[in-house]
Every structure is written in structure tokens, then in C-alpha cells.
Design a protein around this motif. Sequence first.
Motif, PDB file in Angstrom:
ATOM      1  N   ALA A  96       0.617  -1.384  -0.095  1.00 17.33           N
ATOM      2  CA  ALA A  96      -0.134  -0.061   0.090  1.00 17.33           C
ATOM      3  C   ALA A  96       1.000   1.332   0.041  1.00 17.33           C
ATOM      4  O   ALA A  96       0.535   2.249  -0.708  1.00 17.33           O
ATOM      5  CB  ALA A  96      -1.184  -0.052   1.292  1.00 17.33           C
ATOM      6  N   PRO A  97       1.829   1.463   0.759  1.00 15.33           N
ATOM      7  CA  PRO A  97       2.602   2.724   0.868  1.00 15.33           C
ATOM      8  C   PRO A  97       3.209   2.890  -0.577  1.00 15.33           C
ATOM      9  O   PRO A  97       3.260   4.183  -0.824  1.00 15.33           O
ATOM     10  CB  PRO A  97       3.773   2.502   1.731  1.00 15.33           C
ATOM     11  N   VAL A  98       3.434   2.065  -1.297  1.00 12.07           N
ATOM     12  CA  VAL A  98       4.163   2.048  -2.471  1.00 12.07           C
ATOM     13  C   VAL A  98       3.108   2.517  -3.560  1.00 12.07           C
ATOM     14  O   VAL A  98       3.077   3.512  -4.530  1.00 12.07           O
ATOM     15  CB  VAL A  98       4.778   0.940  -2.900  1.00 12.07           C
ATOM     16  N   THR A  99       2.002   1.829  -3.686  1.00 14.06           N
ATOM     17  CA  THR A  99       0.954   1.935  -4.633  1.00 14.06           C
ATOM     18  C   THR A  99       0.223   3.001  -4.254  1.00 14.06           C
ATOM     19  O   THR A  99      -0.022   3.916  -5.420  1.00 14.06           O
ATOM     20  CB  THR A  99       0.191   0.812  -4.877  1.00 14.06           C
ATOM     21  N   ILE A 100      -0.081   3.562  -3.146  1.00 19.67           N
ATOM     22  CA  ILE A 100      -0.577   4.852  -3.061  1.00 19.67           C
ATOM     23  C   ILE A 100       0.299   6.051  -3.495  1.00 19.67           C
ATOM     24  O   ILE A 100      -0.011   7.179  -3.639  1.00 19.67           O
ATOM     25  CB  ILE A 100      -1.102   4.904  -1.519  1.00 19.67           C
ATOM     26  N   GLY A 101       1.686   5.779  -2.852  1.00 18.02           N
ATOM     27  CA  GLY A 101       2.613   6.806  -3.125  1.00 18.02           C
ATOM     28  C   GLY A 101       2.507   7.133  -4.672  1.00 18.02           C
ATOM     29  O   GLY A 101       2.567   8.258  -5.075  1.00 18.02           O
ATOM     30  N   SER A 163     -10.791 -18.031 -12.361  1.00 15.27           N
ATOM     31  CA  SER A 163      -9.546 -18.833 -12.370  1.00 15.27           C
ATOM     32  C   SER A 163      -8.475 -18.028 -12.931  1.00 15.27           C
ATOM     33  O   SER A 163      -7.268 -18.376 -12.533  1.00 15.27           O
ATOM     34  CB  SER A 163      -9.657 -20.003 -13.270  1.00 15.27           C
ATOM     35  N   TYR A 164      -8.544 -16.658 -13.553  1.00 14.10           N
ATOM     36  CA  TYR A 164      -7.360 -16.017 -13.964  1.00 14.10           C
ATOM     37  C   TYR A 164      -7.527 -14.317 -13.886  1.00 14.10           C
ATOM     38  O   TYR A 164      -6.673 -14.039 -13.056  1.00 14.10           O
ATOM     39  CB  TYR A 164      -7.734 -16.240 -15.547  1.00 14.10           C
ATOM     40  N   HIS A 165      -8.594 -13.754 -14.182  1.00 17.19           N
ATOM     41  CA  HIS A 165      -8.345 -12.469 -14.240  1.00 17.19           C
ATOM     42  C   HIS A 165      -8.340 -11.798 -12.690  1.00 17.19           C
ATOM     43  O   HIS A 165      -7.562 -10.907 -12.240  1.00 17.19           O
ATOM     44  CB  HIS A 165      -9.541 -11.723 -14.874  1.00 17.19           C
ATOM     45  N   LEU A 166      -9.383 -12.134 -11.896  1.00 18.00           N
ATOM     46  CA  LEU A 166      -9.474 -11.989 -10.497  1.00 18.00           C
ATOM     47  C   LEU A 166      -8.348 -12.843  -9.522  1.00 18.00           C
ATOM     48  O   LEU A 166      -7.917 -12.337  -8.765  1.00 18.00           O
ATOM     49  CB  LEU A 166     -10.742 -11.795  -9.994  1.00 18.00           C
ATOM     50  N   ARG A 167      -8.285 -13.843  -9.923  1.00 14.97           N
ATOM     51  CA  ARG A 167      -7.635 -14.772  -9.174  1.00 14.97           C
ATOM     52  C   ARG A 167      -6.239 -14.642  -9.038  1.00 14.97           C
ATOM     53  O   ARG A 167      -5.475 -14.532  -7.839  1.00 14.97           O
ATOM     54  CB  ARG A 167      -7.832 -16.356  -9.727  1.00 14.97           C
ATOM     55  N   LEU A 168      -5.599 -14.214 -10.097  1.00 17.41           N
ATOM     56  CA  LEU A 168      -4.100 -13.899 -10.084  1.00 17.41           C
ATOM     57  C   LEU A 168      -3.945 -12.657  -9.299  1.00 17.41           C
ATOM     58  O   LEU A 168      -3.129 -12.513  -8.689  1.00 17.41           O
ATOM     59  CB  LEU A 168      -3.653 -13.655 -11.672  1.00 17.41           C
ATOM     60  N   ALA A 169      -4.827 -11.667  -9.577  1.00 17.53           N
ATOM     61  CA  ALA A 169      -4.726 -10.417  -8.846  1.00 17.53           C
ATOM     62  C   ALA A 169      -4.732 -10.625  -7.389  1.00 17.53           C
ATOM     63  O   ALA A 169      -4.216 -10.003  -6.649  1.00 17.53           O
ATOM     64  CB  ALA A 169      -5.750  -9.449  -9.332  1.00 17.53           C
ATOM     65  N   MET A 193      -3.741  -6.070 -17.202  1.00 15.94           N
ATOM     66  CA  MET A 193      -5.011  -5.606 -16.408  1.00 15.94           C
ATOM     67  C   MET A 193      -4.891  -6.403 -15.236  1.00 15.94           C
ATOM     68  O   MET A 193      -5.328  -5.814 -14.197  1.00 15.94           O
ATOM     69  CB  MET A 193      -6.081  -6.110 -17.522  1.00 15.94           C
ATOM     70  N   GLU A 194      -4.347  -7.636 -15.196  1.00 10.45           N
ATOM     71  CA  GLU A 194      -4.596  -8.139 -13.824  1.00 10.45           C
ATOM     72  C   GLU A 194      -3.631  -7.564 -13.055  1.00 10.45           C
ATOM     73  O   GLU A 194      -3.765  -7.364 -11.694  1.00 10.45           O
ATOM     74  CB  GLU A 194      -3.894  -9.821 -14.100  1.00 10.45           C
ATOM     75  N   GLY A 195      -2.238  -7.006 -13.306  1.00 11.95           N
ATOM     76  CA  GLY A 195      -1.394  -6.389 -12.587  1.00 11.95           C
ATOM     77  C   GLY A 195      -2.172  -5.284 -12.102  1.00 11.95           C
ATOM     78  O   GLY A 195      -1.842  -4.597 -10.947  1.00 11.95           O
ATOM     79  N   LEU A 196      -2.884  -4.455 -13.060  1.00 14.69           N
ATOM     80  CA  LEU A 196      -3.384  -3.189 -12.559  1.00 14.69           C
ATOM     81  C   LEU A 196      -4.674  -3.390 -11.501  1.00 14.69           C
ATOM     82  O   LEU A 196      -4.921  -2.800 -10.539  1.00 14.69           O
ATOM     83  CB  LEU A 196      -4.247  -2.538 -13.639  1.00 14.69           C
ATOM     84  N   PHE A 197      -5.351  -4.856 -11.662  1.00 15.77           N
ATOM     85  CA  PHE A 197      -6.417  -4.868 -10.733  1.00 15.77           C
ATOM     86  C   PHE A 197      -5.648  -5.433  -9.202  1.00 15.77           C
ATOM     87  O   PHE A 197      -6.091  -4.769  -8.046  1.00 15.77           O
ATOM     88  CB  PHE A 197      -6.932  -6.376 -11.068  1.00 15.77           C
ATOM     89  N   SER A 202      -3.985  -3.187  -3.754  1.00 17.33           N
ATOM     90  CA  SER A 202      -3.161  -2.702  -2.686  1.00 17.33           C
ATOM     91  C   SER A 202      -3.582  -1.324  -2.339  1.00 17.33           C
ATOM     92  O   SER A 202      -3.494  -1.010  -1.292  1.00 17.33           O
ATOM     93  CB  SER A 202      -1.747  -3.033  -3.338  1.00 17.33           C
ATOM     94  N   MET A 203      -3.980  -0.510  -3.487  1.00 17.35           N
ATOM     95  CA  MET A 203      -4.126   0.693  -3.238  1.00 17.35           C
ATOM     96  C   MET A 203      -5.297   1.121  -2.356  1.00 17.35           C
ATOM     97  O   MET A 203      -5.489   2.161  -1.514  1.00 17.35           O
ATOM     98  CB  MET A 203      -4.462   1.388  -4.619  1.00 17.35           C
ATOM     99  N   THR A 204      -6.356   0.211  -2.356  1.00 16.76           N
ATOM    100  CA  THR A 204      -7.596   0.554  -1.613  1.00 16.76           C
ATOM    101  C   THR A 204      -7.524  -0.410  -0.378  1.00 16.76           C
ATOM    102  O   THR A 204      -8.619  -0.682   0.549  1.00 16.76           O
ATOM    103  CB  THR A 204      -8.925  -0.021  -2.410  1.00 16.76           C
ATOM    104  N   LEU A 205      -6.378  -0.841   0.024  1.00 15.82           N
ATOM    105  CA  LEU A 205      -6.368  -1.901   1.289  1.00 15.82           C
ATOM    106  C   LEU A 205      -7.046  -3.190   1.145  1.00 15.82           C
ATOM    107  O   LEU A 205      -7.799  -3.418   2.113  1.00 15.82           O
ATOM    108  CB  LEU A 205      -6.237  -1.080   2.473  1.00 15.82           C
ATOM    109  N   ALA A 206      -7.260  -3.640   0.114  1.00 10.04           N
ATOM    110  CA  ALA A 206      -8.220  -4.740  -0.138  1.00 10.04           C
ATOM    111  C   ALA A 206      -7.986  -5.899   0.718  1.00 10.04           C
ATOM    112  O   ALA A 206      -6.454  -6.306   0.803  1.00 10.04           O
ATOM    113  CB  ALA A 206      -8.391  -5.238  -1.711  1.00 10.04           C
TER     114      ALA A 206
END
Length: 212
Positions: A96-101, A163-169, A193-197, A202-206
Motif C-alpha cells: 500500500a505505501p508504494v501503490t498509494i504513493g 480462475s485467471y483475471h481476478l484470481r491472479l490479482a 490488466m491483472e497487474g492493475l487489478f 493494494s491501493m484500496t487496502l483490499a
Amino acid sequence: MIASPLVALLALATLLGTLGREPAPDPLMALGIILTGSAAPLLVTLVLLGSALGFGSLGRGAFGGAASPWTIQLGVGLTLLVLIALVVGALGLLIAPVTIGVTAIGLGLLAWQARSVVWAEIQPDLSRVWWLALPGGALLLVAALSPPGWLWDSEYGGYDVLSYHLRLAQEWLASGRIEPVGHNVYSYLPSGMEGLFAWIGSMTLAPTGGAG
């Protein structure tokens, strides 16, 4: 100027959400789900797009004279943000500190650019653009607020998403690193896109407890 298309977008999304489900829910209930379910994601999306615009401003000198410089700037910025997410993740810094920053840096770049922008010169006539985008926008809104596998049987119960898009994220977010995982061949792809997910998570503290 955009109030009427926005109302029409919500009305069309409500109609799609009502007709696309068996048994059909009450239209007011469908509208309530759309409004409450899209509030927080919309805020996160605006923050992310604002940050992308900021990073895109770094290349403004190359396309500032184009007919639609803001559109190009957003595309360049999103590309840069995806690359940043993948590099940060590959370095094991998906925290989170990195992604938010980094996101805040993009917003700072946009704020710096905004100091010299003459806003009256870039106000678009959104009416025709919004009306043309209504069908696709309404469909995407309903799809984004629907559980995986609910809308299209062709995806075999949401297999790709789960199994892929959300699972990998989820797995990358839990480990704090973007890297191939042995049980999923798709993880060896670039997976922007999965990396951005994962970045958004991380940015939203999920929470990450369910990715095991």
C-alpha cells in the motif's frame, strides 16, 4: 450539459439489470443496486484515471498539438501506469505505501499541469458523444456490478474471471509480488490488466485472506 445523458445511462443500465435476471427484480431495487454498488468503484476509477492523466502529461510535448491531446494523454498515462504496476509488482513492492504513493505522484503531476490549463478552452460538447456511448456504457456498468458468471453462460460460470483475471490479482496481492505461479499458465503472460487489478487492490487496502 451531461445531466441528461447521465440520467439516460442510469435508466438504460437499470433496464438491462432488470431484464437480464430471472426472476426480474423491481426496477427501483435494480437502480439502488447500481447506484450504491458503483459509488466507491467510481471514486477509485476517477483517482486512477486522474493519476494516469498525470503520468501522461510527461509526454505531452510529443502530442500537445494533436487534435485530441487529452485523449492521447490518457492513453499514454494508462500505458505508463500499467507498466509501473508490473515493474513494481515484479520487484515485490506491491504494498500500500508504494501503490498509494505512486498514484499520488500521478495526481500531483496532473495538479501541476492544471496550473497552466485554460479550462474554458477544453470543455467538450459531451452531448453527442455521451448519447453514442450510452448502450456500451450501460452494458459495461451492469457487467461490472454483476457477480462473475451471472450474465453469460458462454464463460462457463465465470471460469476466466474466477480462475485467471481476478484470481491472479488476488494471489499477487497476497504475496506482494507479480510473478508466474506454477498452477496457472496464464500467469506467464504480461497480464497488464491483472497487474492493475492487483495495484487497485493494494491501493484500496483490499483484504488478501481469501487468496490461498
